[in-house]
Design a protein around this motif. Structure first.
Motif, PDB file in Angstrom:
ATOM      1  N   MET A   1       0.852  -1.197   0.000  1.00  0.00           N
ATOM      2  CA  MET A   1       0.000   0.000   0.000  1.00  0.00           C
ATOM      3  C   MET A   1       0.879   1.235   0.000  1.00  0.00           C
ATOM      4  SD  MET A   1      -2.967   1.066   2.721  1.00  0.00           S
ATOM      5  CE  MET A   1      -1.827   0.911   4.088  1.00  0.00           C
ATOM      6  N   SER A   2       0.652   2.107  -0.939  1.00  0.00           N
ATOM      7  CA  SER A   2       1.429   3.345  -1.033  1.00  0.00           C
ATOM      8  C   SER A   2       0.752   4.443  -0.228  1.00  0.00           C
ATOM      9  CB  SER A   2       1.538   3.774  -2.499  1.00  0.00           C
ATOM     10  OG  SER A   2       2.135   5.038  -2.596  1.00  0.00           O
ATOM     11  N   ILE A   3       1.531   5.108   0.620  1.00  0.00           N
ATOM     12  CA  ILE A   3       1.006   6.193   1.437  1.00  0.00           C
ATOM     13  C   ILE A   3       1.449   7.511   0.842  1.00  0.00           C
ATOM     14  CG2 ILE A   3       0.996   7.236   3.733  1.00  0.00           C
ATOM     15  CD1 ILE A   3      -0.476   4.582   3.535  1.00  0.00           C
ATOM     16  N   VAL A   4       0.522   8.420   0.614  1.00  0.00           N
ATOM     17  CA  VAL A   4       0.821   9.714   0.017  1.00  0.00           C
ATOM     18  C   VAL A   4       1.432  10.600   1.096  1.00  0.00           C
ATOM     19  CG1 VAL A   4      -0.136  11.713  -1.173  1.00  0.00           C
ATOM     20  CG2 VAL A   4      -1.078   9.441  -1.601  1.00  0.00           C
ATOM     21  N   GLN A   5       2.736  10.899   0.983  1.00  0.00           N
ATOM     22  CA  GLN A   5       3.421  11.670   2.009  1.00  0.00           C
ATOM     23  C   GLN A   5       3.152  13.168   1.880  1.00  0.00           C
ATOM     24  OE1 GLN A   5       4.873  10.326   4.564  1.00  0.00           O
ATOM     25  NE2 GLN A   5       4.512   8.263   3.796  1.00  0.00           N
ATOM     26  N   GLY A  78     -12.794   4.797  10.130  1.00  0.00           N
ATOM     27  CA  GLY A  78     -12.721   3.340  10.168  1.00  0.00           C
ATOM     28  C   GLY A  78     -11.946   2.778   8.986  1.00  0.00           C
ATOM     29  N   HIS A  79     -12.186   3.334   7.806  1.00  0.00           N
ATOM     30  CA  HIS A  79     -11.491   2.872   6.598  1.00  0.00           C
ATOM     31  C   HIS A  79      -9.994   3.148   6.693  1.00  0.00           C
ATOM     32  CE1 HIS A  79     -10.594   2.187   2.357  1.00  0.00           C
ATOM     33  NE2 HIS A  79     -10.089   3.406   2.305  1.00  0.00           N
ATOM     34  N   THR A  80      -9.635   4.376   7.059  1.00  0.00           N
ATOM     35  CA  THR A  80      -8.214   4.715   7.127  1.00  0.00           C
ATOM     36  C   THR A  80      -7.528   3.970   8.274  1.00  0.00           C
ATOM     37  OG1 THR A  80      -8.763   6.713   8.408  1.00  0.00           O
ATOM     38  CG2 THR A  80      -8.501   6.964   6.027  1.00  0.00           C
ATOM     39  N   ASP A  81      -8.247   3.701   9.357  1.00  0.00           N
ATOM     40  CA  ASP A  81      -7.685   2.910  10.443  1.00  0.00           C
ATOM     41  C   ASP A  81      -7.432   1.477   9.974  1.00  0.00           C
ATOM     42  OD1 ASP A  81      -6.804   2.506  13.131  1.00  0.00           O
ATOM     43  OD2 ASP A  81      -8.729   1.591  13.618  1.00  0.00           O
ATOM     44  N   ALA A  82      -8.350   0.934   9.200  1.00  0.00           N
ATOM     45  CA  ALA A  82      -8.160  -0.424   8.671  1.00  0.00           C
ATOM     46  C   ALA A  82      -6.907  -0.501   7.800  1.00  0.00           C
ATOM     47  CB  ALA A  82      -9.393  -0.854   7.873  1.00  0.00           C
ATOM     48  N   LEU A  83      -6.685   0.511   6.960  1.00  0.00           N
ATOM     49  CA  LEU A  83      -5.493   0.510   6.118  1.00  0.00           C
ATOM     50  C   LEU A  83      -4.229   0.570   6.974  1.00  0.00           C
ATOM     51  CD1 LEU A  83      -6.511   2.878   3.165  1.00  0.00           C
ATOM     52  CD2 LEU A  83      -6.847   0.406   3.406  1.00  0.00           C
ATOM     53  N   ALA A  84      -4.261   1.363   8.044  1.00  0.00           N
ATOM     54  CA  ALA A  84      -3.107   1.453   8.940  1.00  0.00           C
ATOM     55  C   ALA A  84      -2.873   0.124   9.659  1.00  0.00           C
ATOM     56  CB  ALA A  84      -3.309   2.580   9.943  1.00  0.00           C
ATOM     57  N   ILE A  85      -3.953  -0.540  10.079  1.00  0.00           N
ATOM     58  CA  ILE A  85      -3.825  -1.824  10.765  1.00  0.00           C
ATOM     59  C   ILE A  85      -3.230  -2.870   9.827  1.00  0.00           C
ATOM     60  CG2 ILE A  85      -5.134  -3.736  11.781  1.00  0.00           C
ATOM     61  CD1 ILE A  85      -7.133  -1.578  12.781  1.00  0.00           C
ATOM     62  N   LEU A  86      -3.728  -2.920   8.595  1.00  0.00           N
ATOM     63  CA  LEU A  86      -3.204  -3.878   7.626  1.00  0.00           C
ATOM     64  C   LEU A  86      -1.714  -3.651   7.402  1.00  0.00           C
ATOM     65  CD1 LEU A  86      -6.148  -3.866   5.063  1.00  0.00           C
ATOM     66  CD2 LEU A  86      -5.445  -5.801   6.476  1.00  0.00           C
ATOM     67  N   GLU A  88       0.415  -2.242   9.527  1.00  0.00           N
ATOM     68  CA  GLU A  88       1.161  -2.585  10.730  1.00  0.00           C
ATOM     69  C   GLU A  88       1.283  -4.094  10.912  1.00  0.00           C
ATOM     70  OE1 GLU A  88       1.327  -1.217  15.432  1.00  0.00           O
ATOM     71  OE2 GLU A  88      -0.518  -0.936  14.295  1.00  0.00           O
ATOM     72  N   CYS A  89       0.284  -4.829  10.437  1.00  0.00           N
ATOM     73  CA  CYS A  89       0.296  -6.288  10.577  1.00  0.00           C
ATOM     74  C   CYS A  89       0.974  -6.982   9.404  1.00  0.00           C
ATOM     75  CB  CYS A  89      -1.131  -6.806  10.734  1.00  0.00           C
ATOM     76  SG  CYS A  89      -1.920  -6.331  12.297  1.00  0.00           S
ATOM     77  N   GLY A  90       1.614  -6.220   8.530  1.00  0.00           N
ATOM     78  CA  GLY A  90       2.292  -6.812   7.383  1.00  0.00           C
ATOM     79  C   GLY A  90       1.340  -7.381   6.359  1.00  0.00           C
ATOM     80  N   ALA A  91       0.139  -6.824   6.295  1.00  0.00           N
ATOM     81  CA  ALA A  91      -0.886  -7.358   5.388  1.00  0.00           C
ATOM     82  C   ALA A  91      -1.428  -6.278   4.454  1.00  0.00           C
ATOM     83  CB  ALA A  91      -2.028  -7.966   6.199  1.00  0.00           C
ATOM     84  N   ALA A  92      -0.602  -5.270   4.152  1.00  0.00           N
ATOM     85  CA  ALA A  92      -1.068  -4.170   3.304  1.00  0.00           C
ATOM     86  C   ALA A  92      -1.486  -4.646   1.924  1.00  0.00           C
ATOM     87  CB  ALA A  92       0.025  -3.106   3.185  1.00  0.00           C
ATOM     88  N   HIS A  93      -0.935  -5.775   1.483  1.00  0.00           N
ATOM     89  CA  HIS A  93      -1.281  -6.281   0.150  1.00  0.00           C
ATOM     90  C   HIS A  93      -2.732  -6.754   0.077  1.00  0.00           C
ATOM     91  CE1 HIS A  93       0.246  -9.561   2.646  1.00  0.00           C
ATOM     92  NE2 HIS A  93      -0.471 -10.408   1.924  1.00  0.00           N
ATOM     93  N   GLY A 193      -2.484 -10.971  10.743  1.00  0.00           N
ATOM     94  CA  GLY A 193      -1.561 -10.896  11.858  1.00  0.00           C
ATOM     95  C   GLY A 193      -1.659 -12.112  12.766  1.00  0.00           C
ATOM     96  N   LEU A 194      -1.051 -11.995  13.944  1.00  0.00           N
ATOM     97  CA  LEU A 194      -1.014 -13.093  14.894  1.00  0.00           C
ATOM     98  C   LEU A 194      -2.151 -12.989  15.907  1.00  0.00           C
ATOM     99  CD1 LEU A 194       2.825 -13.034  15.617  1.00  0.00           C
ATOM    100  CD2 LEU A 194       1.598 -14.584  14.068  1.00  0.00           C
TER     101      LEU A 194
END
Length: 346
Positions: A1-5, A78-86, A88-93, A193-194
């Protein structure tokens, strides 16, 4: 996932301006998902990730969306939090096209359970409550239980094994979020994630502070109505006094959020529970003060004649109850007892 800086708020303002000023009669069942899809198409959901040096910018964006509309903010956060969680859990793909939600409430009478697991694929039974936006989004991250541990699971809301129960949702404030319950009957999902990682990761508290940024953004928008009122030529000393109180309250909450964001960026992997609880408590108290002062200063007129003001005023007290009130303050107090002497000194 690309984050727009170099996140540009200009396009965001363009999309929010018309939506925030809409009349009450517009049907949000179609308008809200369309707006979220437009924001996603413009990459306005790719906020800087928390703890990577631009946490404040992330929260500023959440606050701006909340100042437009809290129903939109609830789903956008909620949507942007989900993207951040994915991420952080190594599941952005797994963050495919579509709008995500995060549902982690655990009332005692509603629990989703993992009844089968094969590698990362799982099967779910049980029920999940407080599923905000389930009628308007595409995917969700939920907490499901296996061997007394919560496991984060990604689900597709279009799967026919799920049954939505919307009859208990009677809200006036935040009505359009339609926080339903969902029953699972051998529903497929993907483990993210775990086990236990959702609560243990640093980003859990980072996301909690993002919600406080939404509270702040809505209070700021209400305060702007009072400031505009006080700019009129006719003197109103009582309104001026209310505005002074509002400014002092917002100043404290803004400082708390800025300090918290800086702390997170300096220590992105540390436990932020104390800093976030403290900031949330400050913002919650500020919001309650703003609601009171603005309402007393302006009277009934904006509640009845401004669709934007009326929506914010109805939605904000409900959204604010995402705080656990005295339970959160009690936990903050317990953490404070461990502070060294002199910790409050200027």
């Amino acid at each position: 996932m690309s984050i727009v800086q170099d996140f540009d708020l200009t396009n965001l303002d363009r999309l929010l301006r018309r939506f925030g000023a809409r009349p009450q009669a517009i049907d949000l069942d179609t308008l809200l998902p369309e707006l979220l899809q437009a924001m996603q198409a413009d990459h306005l959901d790719l906020l800087p990730l928390p703890g990577q040096g631009q946490t404040l910018k992330r929260w500023q964006t959440l606050a701006r969306v909340a100042g437009c509309d809290l129903t939109l903010a609830k789903l956008y956060e909620g949507h942007t939090d989900a993207l951040a969680i994915l991420a952080e859990c190594g599941a952005a793909h797994h963050a495919q096209d579509g709008i995500w939600g995060v549902w982690a409430a655990e009332p005692p009478d509603a629990r989703a359970r993992i009844v089968e697991r094969h590698d990362g694929q799982v099967r779910l039974q049980g029920r999940k409550a407080w599923c905000s936006g389930a009628l308007q989004i595409d995917r969700a991250l939920i907490t499901a239980w296996e061997n007394d541990q919560p496991q984060l699971v990604a689900i597709e809301l279009s799967h026919p094994s799920q049954r939505i129960q919307a009859d208990q949702w009677q809200a006036v404030g935040m009505a359009t979020t339609t926080s339903v319950s969902i029953e699972f009957d051998d529903t497929p999902g993907l483990a993210i994630g775990l086990p236990g990682q959702y609560l243990a990761r640093p980003g859990f508290w980072h996301g909690g502070a993002g919600i406080a940024a939404c509270w702040y953004g809505a209070a700021e928008a209400l305060a702007d109505y009072l400031r505009e009122h006080c700019r009129r030529p006719r003197p109103d000393p009582h309104a001026d006094a209310h505005l002074g109180a509002v400014d002092a309250a917002l100043y404290g909450a803004r400082a708390a959020l800025r300090e918290c964001a800086a702390w997170i960026d300096q220590q992105p992997h540390a436990d932020a529970s104390f800093e976030v609880r403290r900031a949330r408590a400050q913002v919650e108290q500020t919001v309650e003060q703003v609601i009171r002062h603005v309402g007393r200063a302006l009277g009934a007129t904006p509640f009845c004649r401004s669709s934007h003001f009326a929506r914010l005023s109805a939605d904000l007290p409900v959204y604010l109850r995402q705080s656990h009130a005295e339970r959160d303050l009690a936990e903050l107090g317990r953490q404070v007892t461990g502070m060294p002497a002199g910790a409050w000194q200027l």
